[in-house]
Motif scaffolding. Sequence first.
Motif, PDB file in Angstrom:
ATOM      1  N   ARG A  25       0.829  -1.207   0.000  1.00 20.21           N
ATOM      2  CA  ARG A  25       0.000   0.000   0.000  1.00 20.21           C
ATOM      3  C   ARG A  25       0.860   1.251   0.000  1.00 20.21           C
ATOM      4  NH1 ARG A  25      -4.844   0.381   4.268  1.00 20.21           N
ATOM      5  NH2 ARG A  25      -5.441  -1.398   2.946  1.00 20.21           N
ATOM      6  N   GLY A  26       1.950   1.228   0.772  1.00 20.04           N
ATOM      7  CA  GLY A  26       2.826   2.388   0.812  1.00 20.04           C
ATOM      8  C   GLY A  26       3.503   2.651  -0.522  1.00 20.04           C
ATOM      9  N   ARG A  27       3.883   1.591  -1.229  1.00 19.79           N
ATOM     10  CA  ARG A  27       4.521   1.766  -2.533  1.00 19.79           C
ATOM     11  C   ARG A  27       3.529   2.310  -3.557  1.00 19.79           C
ATOM     12  NH1 ARG A  27       9.503  -0.881  -2.868  1.00 19.79           N
ATOM     13  NH2 ARG A  27       9.979  -2.061  -0.990  1.00 19.79           N
ATOM     14  N   LEU A  28       2.301   1.800  -3.516  1.00 22.85           N
ATOM     15  CA  LEU A  28       1.282   2.318  -4.418  1.00 22.85           C
ATOM     16  C   LEU A  28       0.976   3.780  -4.116  1.00 22.85           C
ATOM     17  CD1 LEU A  28      -1.161  -0.724  -4.575  1.00 22.85           C
ATOM     18  CD2 LEU A  28       0.424   0.038  -6.353  1.00 22.85           C
ATOM     19  N   ALA A  29       1.024   4.137  -2.822  1.00 23.61           N
ATOM     20  CA  ALA A  29       0.726   5.518  -2.429  1.00 23.61           C
ATOM     21  C   ALA A  29       1.760   6.492  -2.972  1.00 23.61           C
ATOM     22  CB  ALA A  29       0.639   5.633  -0.909  1.00 23.61           C
ATOM     23  N   LEU A  30       2.994   6.026  -3.210  1.00 22.75           N
ATOM     24  CA  LEU A  30       4.006   6.895  -3.804  1.00 22.75           C
ATOM     25  C   LEU A  30       3.558   7.412  -5.170  1.00 22.75           C
ATOM     26  CD1 LEU A  30       7.272   4.912  -2.978  1.00 22.75           C
ATOM     27  CD2 LEU A  30       6.544   7.066  -1.955  1.00 22.75           C
ATOM     28  N   VAL A  31       2.756   6.616  -5.859  1.00 22.39           N
ATOM     29  CA  VAL A  31       2.266   6.996  -7.179  1.00 22.39           C
ATOM     30  C   VAL A  31       0.919   7.699  -7.093  1.00 22.39           C
ATOM     31  CG1 VAL A  31       1.586   6.132  -9.460  1.00 22.39           C
ATOM     32  CG2 VAL A  31       3.519   5.104  -8.261  1.00 22.39           C
ATOM     33  N   THR A  32       0.010   7.132  -6.310  1.00 23.16           N
ATOM     34  CA  THR A  32      -1.377   7.606  -6.354  1.00 23.16           C
ATOM     35  C   THR A  32      -1.633   8.850  -5.510  1.00 23.16           C
ATOM     36  OG1 THR A  32      -1.967   6.090  -4.540  1.00 23.16           O
ATOM     37  CG2 THR A  32      -2.218   5.267  -6.802  1.00 23.16           C
ATOM     38  N   SER A  33      -0.783   9.141  -4.532  1.00 22.80           N
ATOM     39  CA  SER A  33      -1.061  10.262  -3.637  1.00 22.80           C
ATOM     40  C   SER A  33      -0.757  11.618  -4.260  1.00 22.80           C
ATOM     41  CB  SER A  33      -0.262  10.109  -2.339  1.00 22.80           C
ATOM     42  OG  SER A  33       1.135  10.118  -2.602  1.00 22.80           O
ATOM     43  N   ASP A  34      -0.011  11.637  -5.345  1.00 22.91           N
ATOM     44  CA  ASP A  34       0.302  12.890  -6.039  1.00 22.91           C
ATOM     45  C   ASP A  34      -0.186  12.752  -7.480  1.00 22.91           C
ATOM     46  OD1 ASP A  34       1.501  15.039  -7.431  1.00 22.91           O
ATOM     47  OD2 ASP A  34       3.154  15.119  -6.007  1.00 22.91           O
ATOM     48  N   ARG A  35      -1.144  13.569  -7.855  1.00 19.23           N
ATOM     49  CA  ARG A  35      -1.734  13.476  -9.185  1.00 19.23           C
ATOM     50  C   ARG A  35      -0.705  13.649 -10.282  1.00 19.23           C
ATOM     51  NH1 ARG A  35      -6.683  17.395 -10.329  1.00 19.23           N
ATOM     52  NH2 ARG A  35      -5.153  18.794 -11.272  1.00 19.23           N
ATOM     53  N   ARG A  36       0.306  14.455 -10.042  1.00 17.99           N
ATOM     54  CA  ARG A  36       1.332  14.680 -11.057  1.00 17.99           C
ATOM     55  C   ARG A  36       2.119  13.409 -11.327  1.00 17.99           C
ATOM     56  NH1 ARG A  36       4.384  19.356  -8.045  1.00 17.99           N
ATOM     57  NH2 ARG A  36       4.069  17.752  -6.429  1.00 17.99           N
ATOM     58  N   ILE A  37       2.435  12.646 -10.273  1.00 19.73           N
ATOM     59  CA  ILE A  37       3.159  11.389 -10.448  1.00 19.73           C
ATOM     60  C   ILE A  37       2.245  10.335 -11.052  1.00 19.73           C
ATOM     61  CG2 ILE A  37       4.384   9.551  -9.241  1.00 19.73           C
ATOM     62  CD1 ILE A  37       5.343  11.588  -7.220  1.00 19.73           C
ATOM     63  N   ALA A  38       0.972  10.307 -10.607  1.00 21.69           N
ATOM     64  CA  ALA A  38       0.024   9.321 -11.141  1.00 21.69           C
ATOM     65  C   ALA A  38      -0.162   9.487 -12.643  1.00 21.69           C
ATOM     66  CB  ALA A  38      -1.314   9.451 -10.417  1.00 21.69           C
ATOM     67  N   THR A  39      -0.239  10.725 -13.099  1.00 19.71           N
ATOM     68  CA  THR A  39      -0.426  10.933 -14.535  1.00 19.71           C
ATOM     69  C   THR A  39       0.851  10.634 -15.320  1.00 19.71           C
ATOM     70  OG1 THR A  39      -0.031  13.309 -14.162  1.00 19.71           O
ATOM     71  CG2 THR A  39      -2.316  12.574 -14.315  1.00 19.71           C
ATOM     72  N   LEU A  40       2.003  10.796 -14.699  1.00 20.62           N
ATOM     73  CA  LEU A  40       3.237  10.338 -15.338  1.00 20.62           C
ATOM     74  C   LEU A  40       3.188   8.831 -15.579  1.00 20.62           C
ATOM     75  CD1 LEU A  40       6.126  12.242 -13.504  1.00 20.62           C
ATOM     76  CD2 LEU A  40       5.575  12.390 -15.927  1.00 20.62           C
ATOM     77  N   ALA A  41       2.730   8.084 -14.568  1.00 16.92           N
ATOM     78  CA  ALA A  41       2.624   6.634 -14.711  1.00 16.92           C
ATOM     79  C   ALA A  41       1.645   6.267 -15.818  1.00 16.92           C
ATOM     80  CB  ALA A  41       2.205   6.008 -13.381  1.00 16.92           C
ATOM     81  N   LEU A  42       0.497   6.947 -15.856  1.00 21.16           N
ATOM     82  CA  LEU A  42      -0.492   6.667 -16.898  1.00 21.16           C
ATOM     83  C   LEU A  42       0.067   6.937 -18.284  1.00 21.16           C
ATOM     84  CD1 LEU A  42      -3.773   8.124 -15.321  1.00 21.16           C
ATOM     85  CD2 LEU A  42      -3.256   5.715 -15.764  1.00 21.16           C
ATOM     86  N   ALA A  43       0.731   8.071 -18.447  1.00 19.31           N
ATOM     87  CA  ALA A  43       1.267   8.434 -19.762  1.00 19.31           C
ATOM     88  C   ALA A  43       2.378   7.486 -20.193  1.00 19.31           C
ATOM     89  CB  ALA A  43       1.788   9.868 -19.732  1.00 19.31           C
ATOM     90  N   SER A  44       3.123   6.965 -19.243  1.00 17.45           N
ATOM     91  CA  SER A  44       4.265   6.121 -19.602  1.00 17.45           C
ATOM     92  C   SER A  44       3.838   4.808 -20.254  1.00 17.45           C
ATOM     93  CB  SER A  44       5.121   5.837 -18.368  1.00 17.45           C
ATOM     94  OG  SER A  44       4.489   4.926 -17.490  1.00 17.45           O
ATOM     95  N   MET A  45       2.631   4.344 -19.987  1.00 15.81           N
ATOM     96  CA  MET A  45       2.190   3.077 -20.583  1.00 15.81           C
ATOM     97  C   MET A  45       2.063   3.180 -22.100  1.00 15.81           C
ATOM     98  SD  MET A  45      -0.365   1.271 -17.810  1.00 15.81           S
ATOM     99  CE  MET A  45      -1.318   2.722 -17.345  1.00 15.81           C
TER     100      MET A  45
END
Length: 398
Positions: A202-222
């Motif tokens: 959960r903590g590792r997932l929160a590194l991505v999901t807790s900040d919208r800027r990082i979450a959208t980086l992950a989405l775009a990278s796919m």
Amino acid sequence: MVDANTQLRPASALLPALGAMTSLQALVALALFAPGVVAPRAHIEVWQLSLFSCAVFTIGIPASFWGGGLIARMGSLRIASLCAVAIGISMALAAFGTTAALLAAGLCLGLAFGPETPASAALLARLVTTERRAFVFSVRQTGNQIGAVCGSLVLPAVAVSLGPAWCYAAVGACALIAILLYEWLRPAYAGKATPPPELDLRGRLALVTSDRRIATLALASMPFSAMQVSLNTVFVTLGTRELGLNHIEAGMALACAQAGGLIGRLGWGFVAMRLNASRAVLVVIGLGMAFCAALLGLDGASLGRTGQFAIAALFGLTASGWNGVFVAEIARLAPQDRVGETTGAVLTASYAGLLAAPAVVSILDGAASLGAAFFALAGLALCGTLALMWGDHGKAGQ
């Protein structure tokens, strides 16, 4: 000794680390491309190469996701040494030449493929100034092209003159030299700080999901990763089947794309550094790759040879040139004691794109055409670009 509690940024500390981590990516790329380069001489079938690649990505995804904790505890250069060990073992297995050996080699190589970028990000993030981060990370990401070019130029000659097994032995020898280099450098970069507590799932997932800027980086990278691997693997087939190119011309067009990718990795990093606008540069890159893929997919045959080569170069400039700016943006946004773990978590999405792309392209090719597959990838890349634009407007909770 570089203390993990501080950011020491002199060139005397940065340059050896940058060289070491660039060589690590080059070594991973060299090992990843080795079976494909020697395939004609070793009588390796396409489906066997696909099995090898899928094995690398399948292990690389969890290795990237969970590798951040090991990086924090052991240090980036020790992880680099372990990656080189995994590469050496992988090449020894591949030398047996059987399908089972290639599968085992791919699984072993995944242990190096997954953590190498997070390890580099964790080390370089505390050595480089904010202003130079995008360019330094882009320089580091040229390791992929360096490894691919060296493999393409050297390994076929070795395979013809000495045999395929010697190609794998040559890569293994490079891995051994790399281990000696990384262990020699490691004491100078060993941090004194106690590593932060280990994070659960959960903590590792929160590194991505807790900040919208990082979450959208992950989405775009796919979709960005899917576009990149599709360019590298099926562009020649697209050229010969649907663009009216002969085999040599299609190979030359792909060479233009690869040259564009190398220029892009350096050029986009320089632009992002000068403008201090990494995310805006990523948006431009996303729009560029979507335009190129859509144009080639819809009506690439009508462009003529000059137009096709020019679009191929622009395609490579964007679809193969985004990685350094992307990793630098992750390092900028990540908690500074969690750069390696955040990078690994975000790259999990990137590697998922690499793993899914061959299946998606194959299905669309069977249902319609390769051009239709590239047009669909263009639409996905455009969606990823829009996500980047949306994510730039807020932080967590907004």
